[in-house]
Each structure stands twice: as C-alpha cells, then as structure tokens.
Scaffold this active site. Structure first.
Site, short mmCIF file in Angstrom:
data_model
loop_
_atom_site.label_atom_id
_atom_site.label_comp_id
_atom_site.label_asym_id
_atom_site.label_seq_id
_atom_site.Cartn_x
_atom_site.Cartn_y
_atom_site.Cartn_z
N CYS A 233 -9.97 -53.86 -23.55
CA CYS A 233 -8.85 -53.89 -22.61
C CYS A 233 -7.77 -54.84 -23.13
CB CYS A 233 -9.34 -54.36 -21.23
SG CYS A 233 -7.97 -54.61 -20.08
N ALA B 65 0.83 -1.20 0.00
CA ALA B 65 0.00 0.00 0.00
C ALA B 65 0.87 1.26 0.00
CB ALA B 65 -0.92 -0.01 1.21
N LYS C 144 25.06 -22.20 -15.20
CA LYS C 144 24.91 -21.70 -16.57
C LYS C 144 23.41 -21.61 -16.83
CE LYS C 144 26.54 -22.42 -21.26
NZ LYS C 144 25.28 -22.17 -21.94
N LYS D 212 29.08 -28.74 -19.13
CA LYS D 212 27.66 -29.01 -19.39
C LYS D 212 27.15 -30.25 -18.66
CE LYS D 212 25.87 -27.60 -23.03
NZ LYS D 212 24.93 -26.58 -23.51
N ASP E 34 2.43 1.61 -3.41
CA ASP E 34 1.45 2.12 -4.38
C ASP E 34 1.24 3.61 -4.23
OD1 ASP E 34 1.23 -0.41 -5.33
OD2 ASP E 34 -0.67 -0.86 -4.32
N CYS F 263 -10.02 -57.46 -13.62
CA CYS F 263 -9.01 -57.46 -14.68
C CYS F 263 -7.65 -57.69 -14.01
CB CYS F 263 -9.03 -56.12 -15.41
SG CYS F 263 -7.63 -55.88 -16.50
S1 IVH Z 1 29.92 -16.07 -18.69
C1 IVH Z 1 33.09 -14.96 -22.17
N1 IVH Z 1 28.16 -17.03 -17.08
O1 IVH Z 1 26.24 -19.12 -21.93
C2 IVH Z 1 31.74 -15.49 -21.99
N2 IVH Z 1 27.68 -17.11 -19.40
O2 IVH Z 1 27.70 -20.76 -23.93
C3 IVH Z 1 31.23 -15.12 -20.66
N3 IVH Z 1 25.51 -18.07 -19.95
O3 IVH Z 1 26.45 -16.74 -24.41
C4 IVH Z 1 29.94 -15.76 -20.39
N4 IVH Z 1 24.90 -18.46 -17.87
O4 IVH Z 1 24.71 -16.34 -22.67
C5 IVH Z 1 28.47 -16.80 -18.36
N5 IVH Z 1 26.67 -17.81 -15.50
C6 IVH Z 1 26.99 -17.59 -16.77
C7 IVH Z 1 26.12 -17.90 -17.83
C8 IVH Z 1 26.51 -17.66 -19.15
C9 IVH Z 1 24.55 -18.54 -19.13
C10 IVH Z 1 25.43 -18.10 -21.41
C11 IVH Z 1 25.87 -16.85 -22.09
C12 IVH Z 1 26.81 -17.30 -23.18
C13 IVH Z 1 26.62 -18.76 -23.22
C14 IVH Z 1 27.91 -19.43 -23.63
#
Ligand code: IVH
Length: 700
Positions: free
Chosen positions: A415, A37, A121, A321, A40, A438
């Site tokens: 069935c 509130a 990532k 990855k 706002d 069944c």
């Molecule tokens: S550092 C020099 N940190 O991953 C590059 N990138 O595969 C520095 N991404 O295009 C990137 N999470 O869009 C960094 N914690 C993270 C990230 C990240 C996602 C993406 C970013 C980049 C891609 C590379």
C-alpha cells in the site's frame, strides 16, 4: 391468368407501401399505429408472395432490409452536385466575424434582414441519397466531395431511412437528392461494442469510426445487423422544386418522410444563434448522439446564391465547433490511489493539457487490466478525454510516437500509504489494501460519509477532513458529531464564524433518512440505488411482520430505525432473494454488520445522536399514487429523475426502472431513450412532465 398476376402485383405493392408507412411511423415518428405482431403478419405475407412470385422482386422492398449479397468492391459514383465541406469557427467572436463578412459581401442587406437555421453537427459519415419518382435508387458516401462510393445496398438496411418518399409532392419529383449523416446513437454504439467484445471481435474506437466501418462493409448483411441511423440536413437537388429558405427545405425533408436532423432551430437573429450554441454546449452530453458543434446556415436561398462558395465550402454556412474533448499529452507518471474500501487504482499524472474547456493534469486509468489492454507505458504520448462532468480518462497511447525510452507501469506490492501488503484475489481486477486503519481508507470513507448523497454536510471538503485527521480531532466519521467550535478555531485559518457554522451543519445533519444512512455507511457494493432498494424491501418486510404479530403492536407506526434494525438481522438467503441483490453483495452486507469494528462504529453514531428518520417530505398518509407503477425516461425540467422517483414512492406509487405491461405510466422528458419506444409498443400510457406534475399536485 394475367389478371390474377396483376392482382398479386397490386397486393405486393400495397403491402410494400403499407409496411414502409409503418416503418416510418415507428422509426422516424416514434408513433406506431400497429403492434409488433400485426407488423410481423404483414411482413410475413409479403415475404410469402415475393417467394412465390420472384418476378416482382424489388431491391427497395421492406423484406430486403436484411441485406443484399456481398459485393467485390464498391462502385465509384460521380456526384452531380459536389458535396462541399464547411468552414469552421471556434468562438462567438469568430462567428460574428462570419456574419459581418457575409453582410459586407451582400452590401445592401441589413443585419435585421439576416436570419439563420441552426442544427447540431453530427459526428458521423456524410451520405448522398437519390430518389427517382419517389423510390430510393442510390446511396453514396461523400468520398472527396466529387466522387464517392456506391453503398446503396448498405444504406437500404438503415432502419430509419424510408425506401419510398412519403408525400405525394416529393414522390412526384422525377429526381430528388438529399444529403445526410449516418451515425450511431450513443446507447446503440455502446451495445454494439459490448457485443463485439463479447464475441472476441475488434471494437471501434468511437461512434464515428463505428459508423464508417459499418456503412463501408462489403457485405450488407453485416451492415444490416448494425443499428445505424441516418439524419438528413439538406436537399442537394430537386428537379422542379424551388425553395426560398433553408428552413423551408428542412420542412420539405420532414414532409417527404425522411428523418430530418433533430433539434433544429430557426434563429431570427445572430443573438438567437449564440443562444442556440450555448444550449447545445450545455446539453451536449445528454443528446442521444455525439455532436461536435453546431451548423449555422444563412436562411434565405437568395442570399446563399449571392454569397456563393469558395473551392471547398460555401460562404453562407459555417460549423461552430465545440472545444475539443480529446487532446494529446504525455503520461509523466502513474500514482496509485487508495479508496475507501481499500481498492488501489492507477491515476495518470499528465503533462497539463487544455481539453474540454479546462486544464487537466490527472486522469483515471481505471485498473490494471485496462492498462494491460491499452498497452500503455510511462512516457507515452496519450490521447486524453474530458467530457462534461465525467472524470477525465486516458483513452489510448499513440504507440507510433514511441522513442524506446518508455517504461512499463508496475503495480505496487505494498500500500503506497500505509505499507501493508496488498491482496489481489484471483479473478479480481483490483488490488486491495487489507488494513482498515490505513489513513487513506479512513480519510476516503469520511469523505464519502459527508458527501452530498450521504450526510450532505456542507463546508466539510476533502481539505478540511484531512486537516481534522492530521490534528487528531477525529479518527472516524462518528467523531465529527462531537466536534466543538473551540477545537476548530485552533486550526489554521478557521475563524470563529466558520468553525461555528461547520459545527452547526454537522449537528443539523444528524437526522437522516434510512436510504442516505445506508449509502453513507459505504458497505461495499451498496450504492445509492441499492440503498434505496434495501430500504423499500425491508419497509415492506417490517410492515408485514407487524401485521403478522411478530412485533408488539403498540399503536405506533413502525419507524425507519425499526427497518434498519430488521435489515441488520437479515440472513443471506433473505438478501439474495431480493431482486437486484446478488450473492456477492448479500455476503458483503452480512460481513459488514457481523464485523465488530462496524458494530462499534454504529453504536458510536447512535450514541452521538444520529437518528434515522422518515424522509423529509411526508405525504401525510395520503397515497394518491397507490397501486400505480411509473417509469421515467429522458430529462425532466423541474427535478432530477431520482427526485421524481422518490416523489412517486412517497405518494404510494412504485418507480420501476424498465417498462413492462405492468407499467401504468411512462413519464417522458427531453431526449427520451428506448423506454419510450417500448412503451409505445406495449401500449402503455405515456404522459409528459406537465401531466405528471398535475397528477402529483405540483401543478394546477
Ligand atoms: S450541412 C455545404 N449539417 O459536417 C455543407 N453538415 O464539416 C453542408 N455534418 O461533411 C453540410 N452534421 O458531413 C451539415 N447538421 C449538419 C451536419 C453536417 C454533420 C457534416 C457533414 C460535412 C461536415 C462538414
């Protein structure tokens, strides 16, 4: 007059900074200082002044977060520093090789001198954010790394992105540029897709596409309605500012008031990085956003400079990855499986494929409507997904790879197990086998009966139950309780020891708390949660009725089997009046207990010695949490959320599922959800796990 105007300008400025500060406290820190509130009221005052004095228009004003007018097209922007990509590694060995290569190139640096930063990532869209003298002036997509699109108006609508830098140090810099990722949190994304579907609009395939589609909208008003978030992981450019390490850079980002990428970790050694990767892999599914790996950077800027970069990625950073959770394979066939309630559901038979760390050859196709929605055919190349413990599923067909030989999926009329004609009531998505004898239904309901959340009988897996049925040793779950070791020993491969053990496990499971018993019965619509709700409700009813003298008061405490008997006699009206129980479930409960076969089954269970008892942990009459309502959010370390709720109930408290003003405590674990924010807004007392454990006497 000029003086008055100057005063107005100052008030506008003050309001903008103040609102911006509250936005930051709310969206970035999750620690609001004022109520909705009050917030706002500040915003309303600012709007009023801005309308009256349009000469003070500023695109960064918090009133402009609703979105600017649509654009014809995005303007192209050159990046002053290229937005590089990352090299990938897929295993611990490959990561070690990345480290060794860096050490070889650096030459005079020992492994002990090399430290790292680790962050998740994020799977979203990379953006560049430019601030001049503390104010946001540009947001751009990564594009090809050298040129991107100007999406400033859209970026301005992202709630957790400050329009002004917070710290004086950062705001003093003439130019500072950041790089981050625009994403959706999983829950926000699901809500968005549900809303789009409800309006009959096209839904997004995944959160990443959703984020890209929402950010690259020509009409910022649409972006403003999408609950996007941005997290920053790099300073691209800071005139007049030097960093010694990447960790220092992350701290600068945080102090500037920007949302820095969450769950970052300083890793002193390569082994710390390995541990971080393991942590992230294990917790991937419970993180609030999609993560496809971790990003590891060599921490010292001096080493980064010496290592430099190759054409498209730096040599000092790497994306480690996770194994992919999606893969492409062929749909070989569709099998129709009969569940314990007779529901006949499609199962995809796949060409075996390695995905999410395991080989799968079956996946769920959910139901006929889902098959129709996906437009899938036998022989299709399909995308399958296996995420954590979730049952693998077919996500979509790759129709562009069709050869013309694909065949339609035809649901059965009869069935597949007992041959009975299937029914599909109008409006239902599921066909059912009406034959309660069944063999598939019988087997599945026994499997459910012995499962962990029901009677929890160890040693009786699917195979064993099928063997017992095949040998006519049981015809329903109640028969389990009269099994003798001698009968089992005769079966293939069951030695005496194993047979005795299983029989013991069965006998030991006879005493069971009411909520588990109800769940085990497999009443359609009554899962674990509703079993709990029913137990609680009828415990209260019985207590009330005893007080009112409807029951004979014999000095004995009412027992859980009284509660069960009471529930059995409940009327439809009584049941629908319970919160969370709708008419269909109420009817299903009535039908279940009215059914003669079920009545015989219950009689047989009790005759075999099954006894409904009080839950195992008794509070000895002591109710330290009496009158208190708790809500749990996030993960706890010492127990599951269900266990914590159970504990609260045992100690006389109430465990609710949503936060309201009536909530006394919100217990916050790891990665809390929106309940946490709600609690803050309502000013409900928030405690952590340790404080909770102390309250219930589990910790000093
Ligand atoms: S550092 C020099 N940190 O991953 C590059 N990138 O595969 C520095 N991404 O295009 C990137 N999470 O869009 C960094 N914690 C993270 C990230 C990240 C996602 C993406 C970013 C980049 C891609 C590379």
């Amino acid at each position: 007059m000029a003086e008055d105007l100057e005063k107005i300008r100052q008030e506008i400025e003050r309001l903008r900074r103040e609102i911006e500060r509250h936005n930051y406290l709310y969206y970035v820190k999750s620690e609001p200082e004022i109520s909705d509130a009050e917030y706002d009221a500040l915003l309303a005052r600012l709007k009023e002044l801005e309308e009256k004095y349009p000469q003070f228009y500023d695109p960064n004003s918090p009133t402009q977060r609703v979105g600017a007018p649509p654009a014809e097209e995005f303007r192209a922007v050159e990046h002053p520093v290229p937005l590089l990509s990352l090299d990938k590694v897929n295993s611990p060995e490959e990561f070690d090789e990345f480290v060794n290569r860096a050490l070889r190139m650096l030459g005079d640096v020992s492994p002990e001198q090399l430290d790292f930063t680790a962050t998740p990532k994020l799977d979203g869209l990379s953006v560049r954010l430019r601030y001049e003298n503390g104010a946001l002036v540009l947001g751009a997509t990564r594009g090809d790394g050298f040129r991107g699109e100007d999406v400033t108006a859209n970026v301005r609508t992202i709630r957790n992105l400050p329009h002004y830098l917070l710290s004086e140090e950062a705001a003093r810099l003439p130019v500072v540029e950041f790089r981050g990722e625009v994403i959706f949190h999983k829950d926000d994304f699901e809500r968005l897709n549900a809303e789009l579907a409800a309006r009959g609009e096209k839904t997004f395939v995944n959160a990443r596409n959703g984020a890209a589609g929402s950010l690259r909208q020509l009409d910022p008003n649409i972006t403003a309605q999408r609950p996007l978030k941005v997290y920053v992981y790099e300073v691209l450019l800071a005139e007049g500012k030097e960093f010694e390490s990447h960790w220092e850079m992350l701290e600068f980002i945080e102090s500037a008031g920007l949302p820095v990428v969450p769950y970052r970790k300083y890793c002193r050694t390569k082994d710390d990085v390995h541990r971080y990767f393991e942590w992230a892999s294990e917790n991937r599914d419970s993180l609030p956003f999609e993560v496809d790996g971790v990003v590891i950077k060599i921490n010292r800027v001096e080493y980064q400079r010496r290592l430099g970069e190759v054409s498209h990625h730096p040599r000092w950073a790497v994306a480690w990855k996770f194994p992919s959770q999606e893969a492409v394979t062929t749909l070989l066939d569709v099998e129709w499986s009969v569940g314990r309630t007779g529901a006949v559901t499609p199962v995809a038979i796949l060409e075996p494929v390695f995905v999410g760390g395991a080989t799968i050859s079956r996946a769920t196709l959910h139901n006929e409507d889902e098959i129709a929605r996906l437009g899938i055919k036998i022989g299709d190349r399909v995308v399958v997904k296996r995420a954590g413990d979730v049952i693998p599923e077919v996500v979509r067909p790759l129709t562009e790879l069709r050869t013309g030989d694909e065949k339609d999926i035809v649901p059965p009329e009869h069935c597949p197990v007992c041959g009975a004609k299937l029914s599909r009531p109008p409006g239902e998505v599921i066909r059912r086998c009406p034959n309660r004898f069944c063999p598939a239904q019988v087997a599945e309901s026994i499997k459910h009966f012995v499962s962990r959340k029901a009677f929890d009988i160890e040693g009786l897996g699917d195979k064993q139950i099928e063997t017992l049925l095949k040998n006519n040793l049981i015809s329903d779950a109640a028969d389990l309780f009269s099994l003798k070791p001698e009968q089992l020993v005769k079966l293939e491969r069951w030695g005496e020891k194993l047979a005795t053990k299983i029989v013991n496990n069965i006998q030991n499971a006879k005493k069971i708390p009411l909520e588990r018993f109800l769940f085990a019965l497999g009443i359609p619509g009554v899962g674990e949660h509703l079993a709990q709700v029913l137990t609680e409700h009828f415990a209260k009813v019985v207590a009330e009725e005893k007080k009112g003298g409807k029951f004979k008061i014999d000095g004995e405490r009412w027992s859980n089997s009284d509660i069960f008997e009471r529930l059995r006699r409940a009327t439809f009206d009584e049941l629908v009046a319970i919160n969370e129980i709708g008419p269909a479930t109420a009817q299903s409960i009535i039908d279940f207990f009215a059914d003669e076969h079920n009545q015989r089954f219950l009689k047989k269970l009790f005759a075999a010695g099954v006894e409904i008892v009080e839950p195992a942990v008794e509070s000895e009459g002591e109710k330290p949490l009496e009158g208190l309502t708790f809500v749990f959010t996030g993960e706890l370390d010492s127990m599951t959320r269900a266990e914590a709720q159970e504990l609260v109930r045992k100690l006389g408290g109430r465990a609710a599922s949503s936060v309201s003003r009536k909530t006394d405590y919100v217990v916050v674990g790891k990665n809390p959800g929106s309940k946490y924010t709600k609690a803050q807004q309502l000013g409900v007392k928030i405690i952590n796990e340790e404080e909770f454990l102390r309250m219930v006497g589990l910790k000093k």
